[in-house]
Structures are given as C-alpha cells and as structure tokens.
Scaffold this active site. Structure first.
Site, PDB file in Angstrom:
ATOM      1  N   ASP A 171       0.873  -1.174   0.000  1.00 44.16           N
ATOM      2  CA  ASP A 171       0.000   0.000   0.000  1.00 44.16           C
ATOM      3  C   ASP A 171       0.905   1.216   0.000  1.00 44.16           C
ATOM      4  O   ASP A 171       1.661   1.429   0.947  1.00 44.16           O
ATOM      5  CB  ASP A 171      -0.890   0.023   1.263  1.00 44.16           C
ATOM      6  CG  ASP A 171      -1.942   1.116   1.203  1.00 44.16           C
ATOM      7  OD1 ASP A 171      -1.626   2.227   0.730  1.00 44.16           O
ATOM      8  OD2 ASP A 171      -3.092   0.862   1.614  1.00 44.16           O
ATOM      9  N   GLU A 262     -21.693  -5.354 -14.007  1.00 41.09           N
ATOM     10  CA  GLU A 262     -22.583  -6.017 -13.034  1.00 41.09           C
ATOM     11  C   GLU A 262     -24.029  -5.710 -13.399  1.00 41.09           C
ATOM     12  O   GLU A 262     -24.339  -4.528 -13.630  1.00 41.09           O
ATOM     13  CB  GLU A 262     -22.283  -5.502 -11.621  1.00 41.09           C
ATOM     14  CG  GLU A 262     -20.900  -5.931 -11.138  1.00 41.09           C
ATOM     15  CD  GLU A 262     -20.585  -5.477  -9.719  1.00 41.09           C
ATOM     16  OE1 GLU A 262     -21.477  -4.936  -9.044  1.00 41.09           O
ATOM     17  OE2 GLU A 262     -19.445  -5.650  -9.294  1.00 41.09           O
ATOM     18  N   HIS A 281     -21.738  -9.496  -5.820  1.00 48.47           N
ATOM     19  CA  HIS A 281     -21.449  -8.265  -5.060  1.00 48.47           C
ATOM     20  C   HIS A 281     -22.100  -8.321  -3.666  1.00 48.47           C
ATOM     21  O   HIS A 281     -22.924  -7.486  -3.300  1.00 48.47           O
ATOM     22  CB  HIS A 281     -21.936  -7.029  -5.836  1.00 48.47           C
ATOM     23  CG  HIS A 281     -21.221  -5.779  -5.453  1.00 48.47           C
ATOM     24  ND1 HIS A 281     -20.879  -4.794  -6.358  1.00 48.47           N
ATOM     25  CD2 HIS A 281     -20.785  -5.312  -4.253  1.00 48.47           C
ATOM     26  CE1 HIS A 281     -20.272  -3.801  -5.736  1.00 48.47           C
ATOM     27  NE2 HIS A 281     -20.204  -4.090  -4.454  1.00 48.47           N
TER      28      HIS A 281
HETATM   29  P1  NAD Z   1      -9.897   2.483   2.073  1.00 40.93           P
HETATM   30  O1  NAD Z   1      -9.910   3.806   1.416  1.00 40.93           O
HETATM   31  O2  NAD Z   1      -9.991   2.419   3.552  1.00 40.93           O
HETATM   32  O3  NAD Z   1      -8.564   1.699   1.644  1.00 40.93           O
HETATM   33  C1  NAD Z   1      -8.083   1.693   0.351  1.00 40.93           C
HETATM   34  C2  NAD Z   1      -6.571   1.529   0.446  1.00 40.93           C
HETATM   35  O4  NAD Z   1      -6.061   1.297  -0.864  1.00 40.93           O
HETATM   36  C3  NAD Z   1      -5.867   2.769   0.982  1.00 40.93           C
HETATM   37  O5  NAD Z   1      -5.078   2.449   2.111  1.00 40.93           O
HETATM   38  C4  NAD Z   1      -5.009   3.224  -0.181  1.00 40.93           C
HETATM   39  O6  NAD Z   1      -3.769   3.798   0.215  1.00 40.93           O
HETATM   40  C5  NAD Z   1      -4.791   1.925  -0.925  1.00 40.93           C
HETATM   41  N1  NAD Z   1      -4.383   2.092  -2.302  1.00 40.93           N
HETATM   42  C6  NAD Z   1      -4.736   3.067  -3.177  1.00 40.93           C
HETATM   43  N2  NAD Z   1      -4.102   2.870  -4.350  1.00 40.93           N
HETATM   44  C7  NAD Z   1      -3.361   1.763  -4.212  1.00 40.93           C
HETATM   45  C8  NAD Z   1      -2.495   1.050  -5.082  1.00 40.93           C
HETATM   46  N3  NAD Z   1      -2.267   1.465  -6.333  1.00 40.93           N
HETATM   47  N4  NAD Z   1      -1.902  -0.067  -4.618  1.00 40.93           N
HETATM   48  C9  NAD Z   1      -2.108  -0.488  -3.344  1.00 40.93           C
HETATM   49  N5  NAD Z   1      -2.911   0.154  -2.474  1.00 40.93           N
HETATM   50  C10 NAD Z   1      -3.534   1.258  -2.913  1.00 40.93           C
HETATM   51  O7  NAD Z   1     -11.065   1.643   1.385  1.00 40.93           O
HETATM   52  P2  NAD Z   1     -11.840   0.395   1.986  1.00 40.93           P
HETATM   53  O8  NAD Z   1     -13.000   0.857   2.774  1.00 40.93           O
HETATM   54  O9  NAD Z   1     -10.876  -0.507   2.618  1.00 40.93           O
HETATM   55  O10 NAD Z   1     -12.417  -0.250   0.633  1.00 40.93           O
HETATM   56  C11 NAD Z   1     -11.577  -0.970  -0.226  1.00 40.93           C
HETATM   57  C12 NAD Z   1     -12.307  -1.385  -1.491  1.00 40.93           C
HETATM   58  O11 NAD Z   1     -13.397  -2.245  -1.165  1.00 40.93           O
HETATM   59  C13 NAD Z   1     -12.920  -0.257  -2.295  1.00 40.93           C
HETATM   60  O12 NAD Z   1     -12.739  -0.506  -3.658  1.00 40.93           O
HETATM   61  C14 NAD Z   1     -14.415  -0.367  -1.994  1.00 40.93           C
HETATM   62  O13 NAD Z   1     -15.214   0.187  -3.000  1.00 40.93           O
HETATM   63  C15 NAD Z   1     -14.549  -1.854  -1.905  1.00 40.93           C
HETATM   64  N6  NAD Z   1     -15.735  -2.349  -1.191  1.00 40.93           N
HETATM   65  C16 NAD Z   1     -16.359  -3.442  -1.706  1.00 40.93           C
HETATM   66  C17 NAD Z   1     -17.457  -3.954  -1.055  1.00 40.93           C
HETATM   67  C18 NAD Z   1     -18.192  -5.129  -1.607  1.00 40.93           C
HETATM   68  O14 NAD Z   1     -19.390  -5.224  -1.432  1.00 40.93           O
HETATM   69  N7  NAD Z   1     -17.522  -6.049  -2.243  1.00 40.93           N
HETATM   70  C19 NAD Z   1     -17.912  -3.384   0.128  1.00 40.93           C
HETATM   71  C20 NAD Z   1     -17.221  -2.290   0.656  1.00 40.93           C
HETATM   72  C21 NAD Z   1     -16.116  -1.784  -0.027  1.00 40.93           C
HETATM   73  C1  MLT Z   2     -19.522  -0.493  -1.133  1.00 43.26           C
HETATM   74  O1  MLT Z   2     -18.851   0.210  -1.903  1.00 43.26           O
HETATM   75  O2  MLT Z   2     -19.762  -0.141   0.024  1.00 43.26           O
HETATM   76  C2  MLT Z   2     -19.999  -1.808  -1.618  1.00 43.26           C
HETATM   77  O3  MLT Z   2     -19.849  -1.968  -2.956  1.00 43.26           O
HETATM   78  C3  MLT Z   2     -21.311  -2.233  -1.073  1.00 43.26           C
HETATM   79  C4  MLT Z   2     -22.518  -1.840  -1.859  1.00 43.26           C
HETATM   80  O4  MLT Z   2     -22.884  -0.697  -1.861  1.00 43.26           O
HETATM   81  O5  MLT Z   2     -23.152  -2.712  -2.433  1.00 43.26           O
END
Ligand code: NAD
Ligand code: MLT
Length: 540
Positions: A171, A262, A281
């Site tokens: 990171d 999606e 998702h």
């Molecule tokens: P966050 O902002 O807390 O963490 C993201 C991290 O990624 C940060 O620490 C940042 O420095 C790092 N980062 C940015 N660019 C990078 C790179 N090139 N290489 C390595 N690290 C890098 O975000 P989060 O809350 O932990 O969410 C992470 C991901 O999960 C997001 O894409 C979010 O949309 C996704 N998400 C998915 C779901 C789901 O339903 N599947 C749910 C919630 C979040």
């Molecule tokens: C998110 O970004 O929090 C996730 O994709 C969850 C969602 O909204 O479905």
C-alpha cells in the site's frame, strides 16, 4: 423543509431518521434516465447505493441538489469531478461495510481453498466426490494484501491472527513501520511482493491507477498454483487475464465478488470455469451492514441539510459545527476579500497568494481559502459557486491560488493578506477582524486604511489637499447618495492618499464621473459587498 431522494432501497431505520428530522422523503428506488434527472433537480440531497449511477449528464443542471450520499464505500458510481464542479458535496459511509466485507473476503478465501461451492453443488447432484475436492490448508500459507486501508487491514488481521497465515502487503500510503506494527511485512511494489504469494486479495479503490493493477504480467509473477480474490471493485484484477491463467493452469483458483460489468453477462467466461468462486457483489450484504449504511447515510444528510455539518466528504474537508462557528468571521472576511479582489484587481487575476498571519494561521485555513476563491469567482460565473467547487473552478480557469501561514502576530491579532497578479500588474488587499465580528480592510495597494467591508465602497486615490473630502461629500449629497462610513488613509501629509466611502447604494455613473473629474483625484473605483453580517448562502 429539505427534500431527499432515495434512489436505491433504504432500510426503514434510515427513513425514520429522515422523518424525525422533518425531511421530505421522495422514495423511488430504481428511477432511471429523465425521471431520475428530474427527481434529482427537485431534491436537496440524494442517497444512492450501488444501483444508481450519478453521471455528469444527470447533474449538468442540478437544480436544488446540494449533496449526494453514497451508502457504502465505493464512489466509482458517482462522477465526483462533475459533482464538485457543480458545487455538490459527495459523502460516503466509509466504515459501515468494513467488517462484513472483510468477512466475505475470508469466506471467499476459505471457499477457494476447500472448493466449498463446487462440493456443495456436487452433493446436490447426488454425488459423493470425496477425492475430487482436494483442498489446500491455509495455515502457514502466504496471503498478499494489496491495499491496506479499512477492509484490507481487517482481512489481514483475520487471516494472520485467525487463520495463522503469513500476511504480507503493499500500500503506497502505509509506511513500512506502521505495517510492521500490524504484523504485516510490506514491499515497495506489487511486482516485488507477488512471487511470495500463495493467495492475493485486492482492497484498493477503483481509480485510474488501480485499473488492471493485476494483469497478465502480475499473475505470471505469482508462483504456479496461486489463487486471487477480488472483493473490492471489478477491473482491479483483469478478468480476461485471470481466465487465461486459470486455463493454462498457472492459477489454481480465483474468487470474485465484483465485476467489470454487473450483473455479469450470461456467457461470462468465469461461468464455464470450475475453479472460480463467484458471488453477486455480496461483500456488504449482511443485515448488520445494511442497517448501518441506512442509518449513517440518513444521518449524514440530516446533519448536512439541517445543520450544515459535513462529514466523510470525498470532495471537501470535514466541517463540524464548532469549527464552523469558530471560522465564521474568517470565512466571511475571506469571501469579501475575494469579492473585492474580483472588483478591484488590475484585470483578470492570474495568481492570488494568500498569507495568513497571527491567530488565524494556527487554524485549518483550507475552508477560508475556498471561501476566498468563491468570492473571487462567484460574480463572474453563471453557475453556482461555493466552497465545494471554487478551487476547482479557479484551477480550471488557470488561476493559481496559493497559501502561506505565519503564526507571528504583526500589527493585528489576525490578518489575511492577498497579493494578486494579473497581466496588467499586481495589487495587495488585506483584511482583519476587530473584536469577534467587525471586518476591516486595512491595506489596499500601498495604502494603509481602516475601512468597513460591507455595502457599496467608493474608493478614490487623491492628493491629500484641504477641502477635497468636503467637495466629494457635496457631490454625494446633491445627488442623494448617502455616506454611511468614511475612512481616509495617507502615507504622508500632503502626499498620496486614499479615501473609502461606504455608501447606502451604488452611486449613479454621473456621480462617479463627477468625482473622477476632480484634478487632485487620480483614480476612482466602486466595489459592492454584502451588508454587514450577511454570510454567503453556502455557509449556513
Ligand atoms: P480504504 O480507502 O480504507 O482503503 C483503500 C486503500 O487502498 C488505501 O489504504 C489506499 O492507500 C490503498 N491504495 C490506493 N491505491 C493503491 C495502489 N495502487 N496499490 C495499493 N494500495 C492502494 O477503502 P476500503 O473501505 O478498505 O475499501 C476498499 C475497497 O473495497 C474499495 O474498492 C471499496 O469500494 C470496496 N468495497 C467493496 C465492497 C463489496 O461489497 N464487495 C464493500 C465495501 C467496499
Ligand atoms: C460499497 O462500496 O460499500 C460496496 O460496494 C457495497 C454496496 O454498496 O453494495
């Protein structure tokens, strides 16, 4: 009464928070196209989940819309740059989904290791294929976590402490020492880390730099038999590259919760591959996360629309009530200095250097600088300018705004000094605060003065000769122009001087011409400011 559009499903407790706050709710999940555009224009705020895309086109003419709340983390379904340009605050609920998504990632990790979905499907077909589903033990295996933010760290903790895996990570925003405290060995690039990984899991946002972060080249760097997980956003791991690596046998498995498109197409190649685990998702799809998201989204909008409080904004700094109250007079002053800069500067401003001195330099001045930028631009642009979009709009127009701060007090306890440059030359303006609320313009060009910063200002530079001020008073009097305040600043007796008259109304052009015709007057300018105490509309 503020109105809020709910364009994706919201749980009842969220709706209840809005009702309790007296917000009018327009609950229409699934709205699309022109209907959505019209509903957005009529709303003060909107809550979206992942089902609604807020595109530039939808908010080109945003009507009343001031805030978009994304219930969830990823704001990739919102054109944040377009919202910022329109002065719309975009907020999200960054914490609500963290644990559920981390847990789902661990579920995918274990499903991959032990073929659980395939084994389940096989049994439902009446089979008992004990030999077919030989798994791999996780204890002692190495997991590479890419993106160690909220979710990445929770995954790392669960995998390291709960499953006894060796956790390594990458990171760019996390110092190696901070990662080491979490028990994670980090690397200076993804490529350097990949040869060590039995499994990788990505947890970055989807932005330009993370699109295809893991492609064919990166997969090739993993040991043969590696497995990959994407529970972040579709496109961070290249889907086609994964398909190729699975078919060639280089990868032993892949688990995806998120996809480039999606829902996925009916002929998506993942569907034909046995060693892929896919979920639609579901990362945040738990009763607990849904409730949290609903409550937090509703509260964010209520706080913003009813109290002006900004939290978890992705396109502006946070603002709490106490900070806003503290910053109020400085925001007012900077906004007025911006308005004056636009009216009194020499030609279109190219650079504005803001120097904060004294007490104000100890505070967060980001908001104050945005207020200056809003004042500088708001009368020249047709669109709504506010503290969300002002700096971006200035940048787009090639205006460079820079900040400097020095905590040392000069003659005033706080001073905001603006140095403007345009192709026609430079100007300096400075304002200070007397007591807690009285704003004074104390510098204009090379002149020192003590002028009120409200209403209509008639400024004229002149030679300091007897009778001149009386002469101007007579011109105003005979034309029915009332002088509310007057201030004169001079450098030396009999030398160059400036006078600032605060008038009750803008003087007719004939009056300005008559004032300018006096042989001892070298320049006349008129500037208009809001009445004393009137804050800009974007500052509640
Ligand atoms: P966050 O902002 O807390 O963490 C993201 C991290 O990624 C940060 O620490 C940042 O420095 C790092 N980062 C940015 N660019 C990078 C790179 N090139 N290489 C390595 N690290 C890098 O975000 P989060 O809350 O932990 O969410 C992470 C991901 O999960 C997001 O894409 C979010 O949309 C996704 N998400 C998915 C779901 C789901 O339903 N599947 C749910 C919630 C979040
Ligand atoms: C998110 O970004 O929090 C996730 O994709 C969850 C969602 O909204 O479905």
């Amino acid at each position: 009464m503020p109105r809020v559009l709910i364009s994706d499903k919201m749980e009842e407790p969220g709706l209840e928070i809005l009702r309790q706050a007296g917000v009018e709710i327009d609950e229409r999940p699934g709205l699309k196209g022109e209907e959505l555009k019209a509903a957005l224009r009529l709303a003060d705020g909107v809550v979206v989940r992942s089902g609604t895309r807020i595109t530039a086109d939808l908010i080109e003419n945003p009507g009343k819309l001031k805030a978009v709340v994304r219930g969830g983390v990823g704001v990739d379904n919102i054109d944040v740059a377009a919202a910022t340009r329109q002065g719309i605050v975009v907020m999200n609920t960054p914490d609500a989904n963290t644990f559920s998504t981390a847990e789902h990632t661990i579920s995918l990790l274990m499903s991959l290791a032990r073929h659980i979905p395939a084994a389940d499907a096989s049994m439902r077909q009446g089979k008992w294929e004990k030999g077919k589903f030989l798994g791999c033990q996780l204890t002692g295996k190495t997991l590479g976590v890419i993106g160690l933010g909220r979710i990445g760290r929770e995954v790392a903790r669960r995998a390291g402490q709960g499953l006894d895996m060796k956790v390594i990570g990458y990171d760019p925003a996390l110092a190696a020492s901070a990662a080491a405290q979490l028990g994670i060995e980090t690397f200076s690039s993804v490529d350097e880390m990949l040869p060590r990984c039995d499994f990788i899991t990505v947890h970055t946002p989807l932005v330009e730099q993370t699109k295809n972060l893991i492609g064919a080249k990166q997969l090739a760097l993993m040991p043969k038999g590696g497995r990959v997980i994407n529970c972040a956003r579709g496109g961070i791991i290249n889907e086609q590259a994964v398909v190729e690596a699975l078919k060639s046998g280089h990868l032993a498995g892949a688990a995806f919760d998120v996809f480039v498109e999606e829902p996925i197409a009916k002929d998506h190649p993942f569907l034909a591959l046995p060693n892929v685990v896919i979920t639609p998702h579901l990362g945040a799809a738990t009763a607990e996360a849904q409730l949290l998201v609903a409550r937090e989204s509703a509260q964010l909008l209520v706080d913003f629309l009813c109290k002006g409080v900004v939290r978890f904004a992705v396109n502006m700094g946070a603002l709490d009530r106490a900070e806003m109250e503290e910053m109020r007079p400085f925001v007012d002053m900077a906004h007025r200095l911006g308005l004056l800069s636009a009216q009194l500067g020499k030609g279109p401003v190219q650079t504005a250097e803001i120097h904060y001195r004294g007490e104000i330099a100890k505070r967060s001045t980001r908001l104050v600088t945005s207020a200056f930028a809003a004042g500088l631009l708001e009368r020249g642009l047709e669109q709504n300018v506010n503290i969300v979009n002002a700096r971006m709009l200035a940048e787009e127009r090639g205006i460079e705004i820079t900040e400097q701060a020095s905590m040392e007090k000069g003659d005033f306890s706080s001073l905001i000094r603006i140095t403007l440059q345009s192709h026609l030359g430079g100007t300096v303006l400075a304002g200070t605060l007397f007591g807690n609320q009285y704003l004074r313009l104390v510098t204009f060009g090379s002149h020192r003065l003590d002028a009120h910063m409200d209403g209509v200002l008639l400024l004229f530079t002149h030679r300091d000769v007897p009778g001149l001020i009386g002469h101007i008073g007579t011109i105003c009097g005979k034309n029915g122009v009332n002088i509310a305040q007057m201030n004169v600043g001079r450098q030396t007796a009999g030398g160059e001087a400036i006078a600032v008259l605060n008038l009750d109304a803008r003087p007719p052009e004939a009056v300005i011409r008559e004032v300018a015709s006096h042989p001892q007057i070298s320049s006349v300018q008129v500037a208009e400011l809001p009445p004393a105490g009137q804050m800009p509309p974007w500052f509640a």
